[in-house]
Design a protein around this motif. Structure first.
Motif, short mmCIF file in Angstrom:
data_model
loop_
_atom_site.label_atom_id
_atom_site.label_comp_id
_atom_site.label_asym_id
_atom_site.label_seq_id
_atom_site.Cartn_x
_atom_site.Cartn_y
_atom_site.Cartn_z
N ALA A 115 0.82 -1.21 0.00
CA ALA A 115 0.00 0.00 0.00
C ALA A 115 0.86 1.26 0.00
CB ALA A 115 -0.95 0.00 1.20
N VAL A 116 1.94 1.26 0.73
CA VAL A 116 2.81 2.44 0.78
C VAL A 116 3.39 2.72 -0.60
CG1 VAL A 116 4.95 3.39 1.74
CG2 VAL A 116 3.31 2.24 3.24
N ALA A 117 3.87 1.70 -1.28
CA ALA A 117 4.42 1.88 -2.63
C ALA A 117 3.35 2.39 -3.58
CB ALA A 117 5.02 0.57 -3.14
N LEU A 118 2.15 1.85 -3.48
CA LEU A 118 1.05 2.30 -4.34
C LEU A 118 0.69 3.75 -4.05
CD1 LEU A 118 -1.13 -0.90 -4.15
CD2 LEU A 118 -0.13 0.05 -6.24
N ARG A 119 0.61 4.09 -2.78
CA ARG A 119 0.24 5.47 -2.41
C ARG A 119 1.30 6.46 -2.89
NH1 ARG A 119 -0.70 9.88 -1.96
NH2 ARG A 119 -1.68 11.06 -0.27
N ARG A 120 2.56 6.11 -2.73
CA ARG A 120 3.65 6.99 -3.17
C ARG A 120 3.69 7.11 -4.70
NH1 ARG A 120 6.70 8.89 0.68
NH2 ARG A 120 6.87 7.84 2.68
N LEU A 159 3.22 9.64 5.44
CA LEU A 159 2.15 8.65 5.50
C LEU A 159 2.02 8.08 6.91
CD1 LEU A 159 2.95 6.74 2.19
CD2 LEU A 159 1.15 8.43 2.58
N PRO A 160 0.80 7.76 7.31
CA PRO A 160 0.62 7.15 8.63
C PRO A 160 1.21 5.73 8.64
CG PRO A 160 -1.47 7.18 7.45
CD PRO A 160 -0.47 7.93 6.61
N PRO A 161 1.70 5.28 9.79
CA PRO A 161 2.31 3.95 9.86
C PRO A 161 1.32 2.81 9.59
CG PRO A 161 2.18 4.95 12.03
CD PRO A 161 1.76 5.99 11.06
N ASP A 162 0.04 3.08 9.79
CA ASP A 162 -0.97 2.03 9.57
C ASP A 162 -1.70 2.19 8.24
OD1 ASP A 162 -2.32 4.34 10.24
OD2 ASP A 162 -3.76 3.36 11.56
N TYR A 190 -8.54 3.53 -3.00
CA TYR A 190 -8.90 4.40 -1.90
C TYR A 190 -8.03 4.02 -0.71
CZ TYR A 190 -13.12 5.19 -4.68
OH TYR A 190 -14.00 5.49 -5.69
N PHE A 191 -7.31 5.00 -0.17
CA PHE A 191 -6.38 4.73 0.92
C PHE A 191 -6.92 5.26 2.25
CE2 PHE A 191 -3.88 4.73 -2.94
CZ PHE A 191 -3.07 3.63 -2.78
N SER A 192 -6.44 4.67 3.32
CA SER A 192 -6.90 5.04 4.66
C SER A 192 -6.53 6.47 5.06
CB SER A 192 -6.37 4.05 5.69
OG SER A 192 -4.94 4.05 5.69
N ASP A 193 -5.60 7.10 4.35
CA ASP A 193 -5.25 8.49 4.66
C ASP A 193 -6.17 9.48 3.93
OD1 ASP A 193 -4.30 8.30 2.04
OD2 ASP A 193 -2.38 9.26 2.49
N GLY A 194 -7.18 8.95 3.23
CA GLY A 194 -8.15 9.80 2.54
C GLY A 194 -7.87 10.02 1.07
N HIS A 195 -6.69 9.64 0.59
CA HIS A 195 -6.38 9.81 -0.83
C HIS A 195 -7.22 8.84 -1.65
CE1 HIS A 195 -4.09 10.87 -4.35
NE2 HIS A 195 -3.85 9.59 -4.59
N ASP A 196 -7.93 9.39 -2.64
CA ASP A 196 -8.81 8.54 -3.45
C ASP A 196 -8.84 8.98 -4.91
OD1 ASP A 196 -10.24 10.89 -3.31
OD2 ASP A 196 -12.04 9.99 -2.47
N ARG A 197 -7.82 9.67 -5.35
CA ARG A 197 -7.80 10.22 -6.71
C ARG A 197 -6.92 9.46 -7.69
NH1 ARG A 197 -12.28 12.97 -6.98
NH2 ARG A 197 -12.44 14.55 -5.38
N GLY A 198 -6.19 8.48 -7.22
CA GLY A 198 -5.27 7.78 -8.10
C GLY A 198 -5.94 6.69 -8.92
N HIS A 206 -3.33 1.70 4.82
CA HIS A 206 -3.83 0.51 4.13
C HIS A 206 -4.77 0.93 3.01
CE1 HIS A 206 -6.81 1.30 7.31
NE2 HIS A 206 -7.69 0.81 6.46
N ILE A 207 -5.09 -0.01 2.17
CA ILE A 207 -6.02 0.22 1.07
C ILE A 207 -7.42 0.01 1.63
CG2 ILE A 207 -6.76 -0.51 -1.22
CD1 ILE A 207 -3.80 -1.60 -1.53
N ALA A 208 -8.22 1.07 1.62
CA ALA A 208 -9.56 1.00 2.20
C ALA A 208 -10.56 0.37 1.23
CB ALA A 208 -10.03 2.40 2.61
N ALA A 209 -10.35 0.58 -0.06
CA ALA A 209 -11.27 0.03 -1.06
C ALA A 209 -10.61 0.12 -2.43
CB ALA A 209 -12.58 0.80 -1.07
N LEU A 210 -11.15 -0.63 -3.37
CA LEU A 210 -10.70 -0.55 -4.75
C LEU A 210 -11.92 -0.62 -5.66
CD1 LEU A 210 -10.64 -3.77 -5.92
CD2 LEU A 210 -8.67 -3.77 -4.44
N GLU A 211 -11.79 0.03 -6.80
CA GLU A 211 -12.90 0.11 -7.75
C GLU A 211 -12.37 -0.10 -9.16
OE1 GLU A 211 -15.93 3.61 -9.34
OE2 GLU A 211 -14.52 4.06 -7.75
N PRO A 212 -12.90 -1.06 -9.90
CA PRO A 212 -12.47 -1.23 -11.29
C PRO A 212 -12.89 -0.01 -12.11
CG PRO A 212 -13.80 -3.10 -10.56
CD PRO A 212 -13.89 -2.06 -9.50
N ILE A 213 -12.01 0.40 -13.01
CA ILE A 213 -12.30 1.48 -13.95
C ILE A 213 -12.27 0.84 -15.34
CG2 ILE A 213 -11.57 3.70 -14.89
CD1 ILE A 213 -12.40 3.90 -11.95
N GLY A 214 -13.44 0.58 -15.88
CA GLY A 214 -13.52 -0.11 -17.16
C GLY A 214 -12.75 -1.41 -17.12
#
Length: 97
Positions: A29-34, A53-56, A73-81, A58-66
């Motif tokens: 998750a850290v590599a993906l978020r970065r 990034l917070p030490p905990d 969606y990450f636990s730190d609130g980032h959801d735009r990638g 994690h990936i909160a959710a995932l959504e297929p795009i086509g």
């Protein structure tokens, strides 16, 4: 190439992708978020702002795009990638074996 299976690891700190030609590869998750290519993240990098990034994290959710990508969606609130399959495969190849 699209993976045949996509799963969150048990603690959601990694994404497991099963590729038809090379089996299961994990990306943490850290590599993906970065590695997010969201405009806000690219701007942060250009401006030289360190990503903390917070030490905990994690990936909160995932959504297929086509048929071409995942939105994570990450636990730190980032959801735009949006992560195209080819980019996920590239990132998986950079993870230690």
């Amino acid at each position: 190439m699209q993976p045949s299976q996509v799963e969150l690891c048990e603690d959601a700190t990694a994404l497991a992708l099963t590729w038809p030609d090379c089996g299961i590869r994990q990306v943490d998750a850290v590599a993906l978020r970065r590695a997010s290519r969201a405009a806000s993240e690219i701007r942060r990098q250009i401006e030289g702002i360190e990503l903390t990034l917070p030490p905990d994290l994690h990936i909160a959710a995932l959504e297929p795009i086509g048929n071409y990508a995942l939105r994570l969606y990450f636990s730190d609130g980032h959801d735009r990638g949006i992560y195209p399959w080819s980019y996920l495969r590239e990132l998986a190849g950079q993870q230690p074996a």
